[in-house]
Design a protein around this motif. Structure first.
Motif, short mmCIF file in Angstrom:
data_model
loop_
_atom_site.label_atom_id
_atom_site.label_comp_id
_atom_site.label_asym_id
_atom_site.label_seq_id
_atom_site.Cartn_x
_atom_site.Cartn_y
_atom_site.Cartn_z
N ILE A 175 11.13 4.20 1.02
CA ILE A 175 10.08 4.15 0.00
C ILE A 175 9.78 5.54 -0.55
CG2 ILE A 175 7.66 3.59 -0.44
CD1 ILE A 175 7.91 1.39 1.69
N ASN A 176 9.66 6.52 0.33
CA ASN A 176 9.24 7.85 -0.10
C ASN A 176 10.29 8.56 -0.95
OD1 ASN A 176 6.91 7.45 1.33
ND2 ASN A 176 7.40 8.88 2.99
N SER A 177 11.56 8.31 -0.68
CA SER A 177 12.60 9.05 -1.40
C SER A 177 12.88 8.49 -2.78
CB SER A 177 13.89 9.05 -0.59
OG SER A 177 14.40 7.74 -0.44
N THR A 178 12.69 7.20 -2.98
CA THR A 178 13.10 6.57 -4.23
C THR A 178 12.33 7.06 -5.45
OG1 THR A 178 13.76 4.61 -2.99
CG2 THR A 178 13.50 4.36 -5.37
N PRO A 179 11.01 7.11 -5.44
CA PRO A 179 10.31 7.57 -6.65
C PRO A 179 10.72 8.97 -7.07
CG PRO A 179 8.78 6.53 -5.13
CD PRO A 179 10.07 6.69 -4.39
N HIS A 180 10.91 9.88 -6.12
CA HIS A 180 11.32 11.24 -6.46
C HIS A 180 12.72 11.23 -7.07
CE1 HIS A 180 11.75 15.56 -6.38
NE2 HIS A 180 12.90 15.41 -5.73
N SER A 181 13.61 10.44 -6.50
CA SER A 181 14.98 10.39 -7.01
C SER A 181 15.01 9.83 -8.42
CB SER A 181 15.85 9.52 -6.09
OG SER A 181 15.92 10.08 -4.80
N VAL A 182 14.25 8.77 -8.68
CA VAL A 182 14.21 8.18 -10.01
C VAL A 182 13.67 9.18 -11.01
CG1 VAL A 182 13.08 6.44 -11.43
CG2 VAL A 182 14.04 5.81 -9.21
N PHE B 297 0.83 -1.21 0.00
CA PHE B 297 0.00 0.00 0.00
C PHE B 297 0.86 1.25 0.00
CE2 PHE B 297 -1.82 3.27 2.88
CZ PHE B 297 -2.85 3.72 2.07
N HIS B 298 1.90 1.28 0.83
CA HIS B 298 2.72 2.48 0.93
C HIS B 298 3.58 2.65 -0.32
CE1 HIS B 298 4.17 5.76 3.53
NE2 HIS B 298 5.23 5.68 2.73
N VAL B 299 4.06 1.57 -0.89
CA VAL B 299 4.82 1.68 -2.14
C VAL B 299 3.93 2.24 -3.26
CG1 VAL B 299 5.94 0.34 -3.97
CG2 VAL B 299 6.52 -0.09 -1.58
N ASP B 300 2.72 1.75 -3.35
CA ASP B 300 1.78 2.27 -4.36
C ASP B 300 1.55 3.76 -4.16
OD1 ASP B 300 1.48 -0.15 -5.65
OD2 ASP B 300 -0.34 -0.71 -4.56
N PHE B 301 1.38 4.16 -2.90
CA PHE B 301 1.19 5.58 -2.60
C PHE B 301 2.39 6.40 -3.06
CE2 PHE B 301 2.72 8.73 0.52
CZ PHE B 301 1.86 9.76 0.21
N ALA B 302 3.58 5.96 -2.69
CA ALA B 302 4.78 6.73 -3.01
C ALA B 302 5.01 6.83 -4.52
CB ALA B 302 6.00 6.10 -2.33
N LEU B 303 4.77 5.74 -5.23
CA LEU B 303 4.99 5.75 -6.68
C LEU B 303 3.97 6.60 -7.42
CD1 LEU B 303 5.91 1.99 -7.26
CD2 LEU B 303 7.45 3.96 -7.37
N GLN C 35 2.35 9.31 -5.88
CA GLN C 35 2.26 10.65 -5.31
C GLN C 35 3.64 11.25 -5.00
OE1 GLN C 35 -0.56 12.29 -4.90
NE2 GLN C 35 -2.03 10.69 -5.29
N PRO C 36 4.62 11.15 -5.88
CA PRO C 36 5.94 11.70 -5.54
C PRO C 36 5.93 13.20 -5.32
CG PRO C 36 5.84 11.15 -7.87
CD PRO C 36 4.61 10.57 -7.24
N GLU C 37 5.04 13.91 -6.02
CA GLU C 37 5.00 15.37 -5.86
C GLU C 37 4.51 15.76 -4.48
OE1 GLU C 37 2.55 16.14 -9.25
OE2 GLU C 37 4.27 16.73 -10.49
N VAL C 38 3.48 15.07 -4.00
CA VAL C 38 2.95 15.37 -2.67
C VAL C 38 4.00 15.08 -1.60
CG1 VAL C 38 1.18 14.78 -0.97
CG2 VAL C 38 0.57 14.93 -3.38
N ILE C 39 4.72 13.99 -1.76
CA ILE C 39 5.79 13.65 -0.82
C ILE C 39 6.84 14.75 -0.80
CG2 ILE C 39 7.68 12.05 -0.36
CD1 ILE C 39 5.82 9.82 -1.41
N ARG C 40 7.19 15.23 -1.98
CA ARG C 40 8.18 16.30 -2.08
C ARG C 40 7.69 17.56 -1.38
NH1 ARG C 40 13.33 18.00 -2.31
NH2 ARG C 40 13.66 19.71 -3.76
N VAL C 41 6.44 17.89 -1.56
CA VAL C 41 5.86 19.08 -0.91
C VAL C 41 5.90 18.92 0.60
CG1 VAL C 41 3.77 20.45 -0.60
CG2 VAL C 41 4.41 19.66 -2.88
N GLN C 42 5.52 17.75 1.09
CA GLN C 42 5.52 17.55 2.54
C GLN C 42 6.92 17.64 3.11
OE1 GLN C 42 2.74 15.06 4.69
NE2 GLN C 42 4.44 13.75 5.29
N ASP C 43 7.89 17.06 2.43
CA ASP C 43 9.27 17.10 2.91
C ASP C 43 9.79 18.53 3.01
OD1 ASP C 43 9.37 14.39 3.13
OD2 ASP C 43 10.46 14.05 1.26
N ARG C 44 9.42 19.36 2.04
CA ARG C 44 10.02 20.69 1.95
C ARG C 44 9.18 21.78 2.61
NH1 ARG C 44 11.48 22.32 -3.96
NH2 ARG C 44 9.21 22.30 -4.13
#
Length: 207
Positions: free
Chosen positions: A173-180, A105-111, A113-122
């Motif tokens: 999990i969260n960092s990998t999709p954005h990095s790719v 479930f979390h992998v599906d989310f991260a793959l 929603q990479p933009e949302v993860i980036r926004v939350q991190d920053r």
């Protein structure tokens, strides 16, 4: 005749409600993309309106401010994660199945929603105090789902260790999709999914 008019009025009202909901969703998607690209402070209300196909002032029909839009985005995704995690546990027969399902479930989310993860991190600190508290509360609830499942599987592990493992796996999990995506890597979501799941499972079950 009166019933016909009422039916027409109700249909028109439903159409307006649906159109408003669709426009709100478009604004949230546009905000995620723009905030991820430029950062919260680098995006104006006019930018958000243009991206969503409306005028800048029209954004205020849906959100009271740019900060309120950011809050809706990040609170919303935290609510979705917690609700999704709870649903995973409800339909799982045992802890091992639940943990694998949580990872998937979390992998599906991260793959997806990479933009949302980036926004939350920053831009998490750009939230209002109330929205920040809400996001933190929802996130803690989500983490505790993982801690609970790990505790069932590994009762000898301290809760602090299980919590650390969960956070570490989220980071992976969260960092990998954005990095790719950022570096133009060859791996797409389909190829990355089993790799991320296997690495996360190993990180959670081997100490």
């Amino acid at each position: 005749m009166s019933s016909t008019r009422n039916s027409m009025s109700e249909s028109a009202g439903n159409a307006r409600t649906l159109a408003k909901a669709n426009r709100r969703a478009i604004l949230l998607d546009s905000a995620a993309a723009l905030f991820a690209q430029r950062g919260f402070n680098g995006v104006s209300i006019e930018d958000l309106g243009t991206a969503a196909g409306v005028s800048g002032p029209a954004v205020y029909r849906h959100f009271s401010s740019k900060q309120a839009l950011l809050g809706a985005l990040l609170v919303g995704v935290s609510e979705d994660l917690l609700a999704g995690g709870r649903a995973v546990l409800q339909r799982s027969d045992d802890a091992g199945t639940a943990l694998r399902a949580l990872v998937a479930f979390h992998v599906d989310f991260a793959l997806s929603q990479p933009e949302v993860i980036r926004v939350q991190d920053r831009d998490l600190d750009a939230l209002s105090a109330q929205d920040l508290r809400q996001v933190r509360l929802l996130q803690r609830g989500y983490v505790e789902l993982w801690v609970q499942v790990l505790g069932t599987m590994f009762p000898d592990r301290d809760a602090a260790l299980r919590r650390l493992q969960a956070h570490a796996v989220f980071g992976l999990i969260n960092s990998t999709p954005h990095s790719v995506h950022l570096h133009g890597g060859r791996f797409g979501a389909v190829a990355a999914k089993p790799i991320l799941e296997a690495m996360a499972w190993a990180g959670l079950t081997r100490v």
